[in-house]
Motif scaffolding. Structure first.
Motif, PDB file in Angstrom:
ATOM      1  N   THR A  74       0.831  -1.206   0.000  1.00  0.00           N
ATOM      2  CA  THR A  74       0.000   0.000   0.000  1.00  0.00           C
ATOM      3  C   THR A  74       0.863   1.253   0.000  1.00  0.00           C
ATOM      4  N   PHE A  75       1.907   1.262   0.821  1.00  0.00           N
ATOM      5  CA  PHE A  75       2.788   2.427   0.885  1.00  0.00           C
ATOM      6  C   PHE A  75       3.416   2.729  -0.474  1.00  0.00           C
ATOM      7  N   VAL A  76       3.947   1.707  -1.131  1.00  0.00           N
ATOM      8  CA  VAL A  76       4.591   1.904  -2.436  1.00  0.00           C
ATOM      9  C   VAL A  76       3.565   2.365  -3.468  1.00  0.00           C
ATOM     10  N   GLN A  78       0.726   3.913  -2.971  1.00  0.00           N
ATOM     11  CA  GLN A  78       0.279   5.281  -2.691  1.00  0.00           C
ATOM     12  C   GLN A  78       1.291   6.292  -3.221  1.00  0.00           C
ATOM     13  N   HIS A  79       2.556   5.948  -3.106  1.00  0.00           N
ATOM     14  CA  HIS A  79       3.611   6.855  -3.569  1.00  0.00           C
ATOM     15  C   HIS A  79       3.570   7.028  -5.087  1.00  0.00           C
ATOM     16  N   PHE A  80       3.275   5.936  -5.815  1.00  0.00           N
ATOM     17  CA  PHE A  80       3.300   5.972  -7.281  1.00  0.00           C
ATOM     18  C   PHE A  80       1.904   6.009  -7.900  1.00  0.00           C
ATOM     19  N   ARG A  81       0.883   6.195  -7.092  1.00  0.00           N
ATOM     20  CA  ARG A  81      -0.496   6.136  -7.572  1.00  0.00           C
ATOM     21  C   ARG A  81      -0.775   7.102  -8.718  1.00  0.00           C
ATOM     22  N   ARG A  83       1.073   8.279 -11.009  1.00  0.00           N
ATOM     23  CA  ARG A  83       1.646   7.792 -12.274  1.00  0.00           C
ATOM     24  C   ARG A  83       0.932   6.533 -12.747  1.00  0.00           C
TER      25      ARG A  83
END
Length: 151
Positions: A74-76, A78-81, A83
């Motif tokens: 989820t963290f990863v 959310q960071h790249f959402r 894009r």
């Protein structure tokens, strides 16, 4: 959303033939990935953690294992959402595949540290199955969610 989580949880415990058991995709991760990408206002790290704890209890795994895996995913995402939303489905599938392989690596490392037996080589094929399932699963969930993106 709750129905999707329930179906993914059931698919994670449905008995499979011994030969294909290691290829079972991480269904919850696929559903969580879709929710993070498409429903960020309704699904975040806290819910991923709670869903992971529930999965730990249902699957009988080490308490916190699935929680850690889903929180990191989820963290990863959310960071790249921002894009990822504009990637074509095949490119999204490749990113999901990389994340699922990283998840397998984390799981293998955790099991190694805990002194558990190594998984069979076929076990590493499950992320590939998840990657191949991403486009049809995404389209299905998108249609069930009434086409939030307008694809």
């Amino acid at each position: 959303v709750p129905l999707c989580v329930l179906v993914a949880t059931v698919l994670g415990v449905v008995p499979l033939p011994e030969a294909v058991q290691p290829l079972r995709p991480f269904w919850l991760a696929l559903i969580v990935a879709w929710m993070v990408i498409e429903l960020p206002e309704r699904f975040g790290i806290g819910r991923a953690f709670l869903l992971g704890l529930l999965a730990d209890m249902v699957y009988g795994s080490l308490l916190g294992e699935h929680a850690l895996r889903l929180v990191l995913l989820t963290f990863v995402l959310q960071h790249f959402r921002a894009r990822m939303r504009f990637f074509p489905l095949l490119q999204q599938a490749m990113v999901i595949g990389v994340l699922l392989f990283a998840d397998r690596g984390l799981t293998a490392l955790l099991h190694l540290v805990l002194g558990q037996a190594a998984q069979p080589w076929l076990w590493w094929g499950a992320p590939l199955v998840g990657m191949l399932l991403w486009p049809p699963l995404f389209v299905l969930l998108d249609r069930l969610g009434h086409g939030r993106r307008g694809r």
